[in-house]
Design an enzyme around this catalytic site. Structure first.
Site, PDB file in Angstrom:
ATOM      1  N   LYS A 279      32.404  38.585  39.080  1.00  0.00           N
ATOM      2  CA  LYS A 279      32.005  39.777  38.312  1.00  0.00           C
ATOM      3  C   LYS A 279      31.648  39.380  36.880  1.00  0.00           C
ATOM      4  O   LYS A 279      30.673  39.863  36.304  1.00  0.00           O
ATOM      5  CB  LYS A 279      33.142  40.803  38.288  1.00  0.00           C
ATOM      6  CG  LYS A 279      33.541  41.349  39.643  1.00  0.00           C
ATOM      7  CD  LYS A 279      34.868  42.109  39.558  1.00  0.00           C
ATOM      8  CE  LYS A 279      35.538  42.169  40.915  1.00  0.00           C
ATOM      9  NZ  LYS A 279      36.971  42.554  40.824  1.00  0.00           N
TER      10      LYS A 279
ATOM     11  N   HIS B 127      43.360  34.443  53.564  1.00  0.00           N
ATOM     12  CA  HIS B 127      43.113  34.677  52.141  1.00  0.00           C
ATOM     13  C   HIS B 127      43.994  33.880  51.202  1.00  0.00           C
ATOM     14  O   HIS B 127      43.906  34.058  49.985  1.00  0.00           O
ATOM     15  CB  HIS B 127      43.290  36.162  51.803  1.00  0.00           C
ATOM     16  CG  HIS B 127      42.158  37.014  52.257  1.00  0.00           C
ATOM     17  ND1 HIS B 127      41.039  37.232  51.500  1.00  0.00           N
ATOM     18  CD2 HIS B 127      41.968  37.691  53.406  1.00  0.00           C
ATOM     19  CE1 HIS B 127      40.214  38.016  52.153  1.00  0.00           C
ATOM     20  NE2 HIS B 127      40.745  38.317  53.318  1.00  0.00           N
TER      21      HIS B 127
ATOM     22  N   LYS C  66      48.232  31.787  38.753  1.00  0.00           N
ATOM     23  CA  LYS C  66      47.037  32.134  37.990  1.00  0.00           C
ATOM     24  C   LYS C  66      47.137  31.673  36.528  1.00  0.00           C
ATOM     25  O   LYS C  66      46.161  31.672  35.798  1.00  0.00           O
ATOM     26  CB  LYS C  66      46.773  33.638  38.071  1.00  0.00           C
ATOM     27  CG  LYS C  66      46.352  34.104  39.474  1.00  0.00           C
ATOM     28  CD  LYS C  66      46.169  35.619  39.525  1.00  0.00           C
ATOM     29  CE  LYS C  66      45.794  36.155  40.886  1.00  0.00           C
ATOM     30  NZ  LYS C  66      44.365  35.999  41.237  1.00  0.00           N
TER      31      LYS C  66
ATOM     32  N   LYS D  54      43.647  40.017  35.825  1.00  0.00           N
ATOM     33  CA  LYS D  54      43.907  39.755  37.243  1.00  0.00           C
ATOM     34  C   LYS D  54      45.391  39.994  37.467  1.00  0.00           C
ATOM     35  O   LYS D  54      46.129  40.175  36.498  1.00  0.00           O
ATOM     36  CB  LYS D  54      43.538  38.308  37.617  1.00  0.00           C
ATOM     37  CG  LYS D  54      44.095  37.256  36.655  1.00  0.00           C
ATOM     38  CD  LYS D  54      43.688  35.847  37.019  1.00  0.00           C
ATOM     39  CE  LYS D  54      42.252  35.505  36.705  1.00  0.00           C
ATOM     40  NZ  LYS D  54      41.477  35.131  37.867  1.00  0.00           N
ATOM     41  N   ARG D  55      45.847  40.011  38.713  1.00  0.00           N
ATOM     42  CA  ARG D  55      47.281  40.142  38.948  1.00  0.00           C
ATOM     43  C   ARG D  55      48.036  39.057  38.170  1.00  0.00           C
ATOM     44  O   ARG D  55      47.538  37.945  38.007  1.00  0.00           O
ATOM     45  CB  ARG D  55      47.580  40.038  40.446  1.00  0.00           C
ATOM     46  CG  ARG D  55      47.160  41.261  41.241  1.00  0.00           C
ATOM     47  CD  ARG D  55      47.799  42.528  40.717  1.00  0.00           C
ATOM     48  NE  ARG D  55      49.222  42.548  40.950  1.00  0.00           N
ATOM     49  CZ  ARG D  55      49.820  43.253  41.903  1.00  0.00           C
ATOM     50  NH1 ARG D  55      49.106  44.005  42.716  1.00  0.00           N
ATOM     51  NH2 ARG D  55      51.129  43.211  42.045  1.00  0.00           N
TER      52      ARG D  55
ATOM     53  N   THR E 286      37.424  36.594  42.853  1.00  0.00           N
ATOM     54  CA  THR E 286      36.189  37.386  42.802  1.00  0.00           C
ATOM     55  C   THR E 286      35.974  37.935  41.400  1.00  0.00           C
ATOM     56  O   THR E 286      34.847  38.253  41.024  1.00  0.00           O
ATOM     57  CB  THR E 286      36.225  38.565  43.797  1.00  0.00           C
ATOM     58  OG1 THR E 286      37.437  39.303  43.593  1.00  0.00           O
ATOM     59  CG2 THR E 286      36.154  38.072  45.232  1.00  0.00           C
TER      60      THR E 286
END
Ligand SMILES: *Cc1c(COP(=O)(O)O)cnc(C)c1O
Length: 835
Positions: free
Chosen positions: A679, A376, A573, A567-568, A675
């Site tokens: 969404k 992952h 990110k 998101k985290r 992901t």
């Protein structure tokens, strides 16, 4: 639980044969009244919504329960192959609303509830999220289970029943504050405790050899400190198909003897302490996303899950088929969700040899034809390694087996590349050094017949980088399975208005065949349809604005562009890049560079690992910028910024429906798939993003013209890091220069001197791995393009429709079909009918 005498005769009637339950409003109401009054013991004076929720949950649970048993019997009767999905995380969210959707009880229940003056929305909101995961990896596991039940695949989840799930996040003075999530405080009516399937898990002690009754030399693990594993089962309903699969979660408890031993020596408090010690194993979820935990307790959790689950599967085999394991591999597959449960490779070897008496070759053949591993992440800090010394102390027998696996494996490597000692050193399961370590990813690869990444780019980078040596050795093991999300929860449940609009146009088959969404494409130009689409989005934005008002005290105007990054919080990110752009917009407005301005509401959300100092500082910066911007009257409605506390599954259900622009801006080559991006797309958001993870495939599906692309490619980032000079990049760009000046002069921390220094330094560092400054200019261009297009509502809406229309690929139904076709090869088994 040793009572095995219960109704032994096969002539006794089956106690589990019961008449089917009614599914109409009347039956639901009568059952509701029964539970509320007789089971929960409420009377007419009770005013707590909580009990109405509980009564309703019991009504729904009954309907699940009968389908659950019938599904189990169908699998048993067909004697089919099964997959066991091993994961340290399952981010399930809430159960009630999803169960009502999948059982198709929505309409009847609405009638029932209106009869008794209750509202579904209010009841659904009582349920706490099952937050047994950090983020994407755990939510993926949850979506997989939903799709497997819908596809009627015999797949069972195995996980840990953490007493405390993911912490609750509060924001105090702009800082993240963590609060323990004791989600089982009020009892959880969705779980069924099954003490009859308890298992014993060994720790510590030592390994010894002995000669068995047949004169064969065997090994055994002795003087162990054992812990009991008790399973709690959760129902996983398929979509309107009678199937209910199982998620089995293990809780750790002390053994009775263990207590007794200490007790007899007079050490009463010692015996209670021992009990605590055992129960600690399943007490708390480690809240680190994409980074290693490295704590002994974490290794205990991993082994506890692997051992209890494997024993559960083996016990069931032996009870129903006896001790002949020659067909075991044909009937079982274990999918490892990242390396977290990868102890399973060595543990299955131990169980087959030490407990079942197989020799090495037989056991190894079974192990590496049943295990499959999903990677992952490409982040080096997330790659699990455990000190050999810790393994020796905690799992001595497993370490022996790992050494033997390694010796046999390195011999194969030496045969293939004679004399290449460097390669042997690189590929060894043991990393040598002052503190030797077990490389868990290598153990997982060597012990599995399948290794997959989670998006095309990610799988390619695994083959070319991280696992290159292993790919050269076993190219046939490597494959890609691009992630997805379940459209049942993330469209049908989360966005009922859009679901109805879509179904009115193209029918409702998309719920189990997401490719059907492509039939929306011709309507993207249809003016009347565009208007309806806009109305639905507007409604969802109003709901999101209400949430933001309640939880952040910030006023979002639903006419504005809703720009969302949830998101985290992690440097890769790049929430930092987003807030720099917000500062740039603020700067433009203050300078008067705001002709034909597109009003924008920027929403952030996400949890930082409690020990991740930089991520927590980024949260503080976002909040400080938000406070300044939102309270500046001269900015007004042109720009609003909010940080939504406690991002979680139930929040995302509201957020993804009300978003216009989805921020997927990770440094290329760092996000395995994502992901959240899927969404948002499914719900008609446009994406602004880099060529990273599944963004690439999203852009391919929707078309380059319907995606706001910016930034370096994965290949370009590699080169750029070699000679990166952010000071020059900043000096070269007027906008970024001004943004950095605002940061550096303390404009956003007027009475908090110097707190953002670490952020400034990180951006200006030639070693910034995330290349924030490098992508700034291109990001601003893409943002400006998005803002421009938003002013043409017809064009924006057309692009929005086209994004939803192109989301068909990103269903976990497709992902699960691919896993099944190439890895699991399970039959689809319909549940026995209930009536
Ligand atoms: C989907 C989801 C994630 C994953 O989001 P990414 O943007 O892919 O990192 C994390 N947390 C929650 C609650 C989610 O629903």
């Amino acid at each position: 639980m040793n009572d095995t005498r219960f109704r032994k005769s096969s002539s006794c009637p089956d106690l589990t044969t019961v008449p089917p339950l009614g599914l109409d409003a009347e039956a639901l109401e009568s059952d509701f009244r029964h539970y509320y009054t007789n089971t929960l013991g409420r009377d007419r004076n009770c005013r707590l919504t909580h009990y109405a929720y509980e009564a309703l949950a019991l009504v729904i649970r009954d309907r699940l329960m009968e389908r659950w048993t019938h599904t189990r019997y169908a699998y048993e009767d067909s004697d089919c192959k099964r997959t066991h999905y091993l994961s340290l995380e399952f981010l399930m969210g809430r159960t009630l609303g999803n169960a009502v959707l999948n059982l198709d009880l929505g309409d009847e229940l609405t009638k029932t509830l209106s009869n008794i003056c209750l509202e579904m929305e209010e009841l659904v909101d009582i349920e706490p999220d099952a937050g047994l995961g950090n983020g994407g990896l755990g939510r993926l596991a949850a979506c997989f289970l939903d799709s497997c039940a819908t596809l009627q695949l015999p797949v069972q989840g195995y996980g840990i029943r953490y007493e405390y799930g993911m912490f609750r996040q509060h924001i105090v003075n702009g800082y993240q504050v963590e609060e323990p999530d004791h989600w089982l405080e009020t009892d959880n009516c969705w779980e069924i405790k099954r003490p009859e399937y308890r298992q014993r898990v060994k720790f510590s002690g030592s390994s010894e050899s002995y000669i068995d009754a047949t004169g064969k030399k065997r090994m055994r693990w002795v003087n162990t400190r054992d812990v009991l594993a008790t399973p709690y089962d959760l129902p996983i309903p398929g979509y309107r198909n009678g199937t209910v699969n199982t998620l089995r979660l293990w809780k750790a408890t002390a053994t009775d003897e263990f207590d007794l031993e200490e007790f007899n020596s007079g050490d009463y408090t010692g015996s209670v302490a021992a009990k605590n010690e055992a129960e600690k194993i399943t007490m708390v979820l480690y809240p680190n996303d994409s980074s290693e935990n490295g704590k002994e307790l974490r290794l205990r959790q991993q082994y506890f899950l692997a051992s209890a689950s494997l024993q559960d599967v083996l016990d069931k085999w032996i009870v129903t088929k006896g001790t002949d394991l020659s067909q075991f591999a044909e009937k079982n597959c274990f999918q490892l969700n990242d390396t977290h449960p990868s102890c399973a490779v060595a543990e299955l070897m131990r169980l087959l040899m030490d407990e079942q008496g197989l020799d090495w070759e037989e056991a190894w053949e079974i192990t590496c034809t049943t295990m499959a591993y999903t990677n992952h992440t490409l982040l080096p800090e997330a790659l699990e390694k455990w000190p050999v010394a810790l393994f020796q102390q905690l799992l001595p027998r497993l370490l022996e087996i790992i050494y033997e696996i390694n010796a046999r494996f390195l011999k194969q490597v030496a045969e293939r590349w004679p004399g290449d000692m460097e390669r042997q050193r690189r590929m060894s399961l043991i990393e040598e050094g002052p503190e030797p370590q077990v490389r868990m990813a290598y153990l997982a690869i060597v012990g599995s017949f399948s290794v997959n990444g989670v998006a095309e780019l990610h799988s390619k980078l695994l083959r070319e980088g991280l696992f290159r040596d292993f790919y050269e050795f076993w190219p046939e093991k490597f494959n890609n399975k691009t992630n997805g999300v379940t459209q049942r929860r993330w469209l049908a449940y989360a966005n009922p208005k859009l679901s109805h609009l879509i179904s009115d146009k193209i029918g409702s088959a998309w719920a189990t065949d997401l490719g059907q969404l492509s039939r929306l494409k011709p309507f993207s130009e249809d003016h009347a349809f565009q208007q309806q689409w806009q109305q639905v989005k507007h409604y969802n934005k109003q709901r999101l604005a209400e949430l933001v008002r309640e939880d952040c005290g910030v006023d979002f105007n639903p006419q504005a562009l809703f720009d969302v990054q949830v998101k985290r919080i992690h440097e890769y990110k790049r929430q930092l890049l987003n807030i720099l752009h917000v500062i740039h917009l603020y700067d433009r407005i203050k300078r008067g560079d705001d002709q034909s301005w597109t009003p924008r509401c920027v929403l952030f959300g996400g949890k930082a690992a409690p020990g991740y100092v930089m991520a927590k500082l980024i949260i503080k910066l976002i909040n400080n910028v938000a406070t300044l911007v939102n309270n500046d009257a001269s900015i007004g409605h042109k720009l609003k910024v909010a940080f939504l506390p406690n991002y979680r599954v139930s929040a995302m259900e509201m957020i993804c429906a009300g978003t216009d622009l989805s921020e997927q801006i990770s440094t290329a080559g760092k996000e395995a798939s994502g992901t959240g991006n899927m969404k948002f797309m499914l719900n008609g958001a446009l994406t602004i993003g880099t060529l990273d993870g599944a963004n690439i495939e999203i852009r391919e599906e929707t078309g380059a013209e319907n995606f706001f692309l910016f930034g370096l490619t994965a290949e370009e980032t590699e080169k750029r890091r070699q000679h990166y000079n952010p000071d020059a990049v900043i000096a070269d760009n007027e906008d970024l220069t001004r943004v950095m000046q605002l940061l550096q002069c303390g404009h956003f921390n007027q009475f908090e001197g110097g707190i953002f220094e670490p952020i400034i330094q990180a951006i200006r560092s030639p070693y910034d791995p995330w290349l924030v400054a490098a992508d700034f200019a291109d990001y601003v261009v893409a943002q400006r393009q998005a803002a421009g297009i938003y002013q043409d509502q017809s064009q924006w809406t057309r692009m929005s429709i086209l994004n939803t229309a192109a989301a068909g690929k990103f269903s976990t139904d497709r992902t699960m079909q691919e896993y099944n076709k190439h890895i699991w090869t399970l039959p689809q088994i319909p549940a026995h009918p209930v009536s």
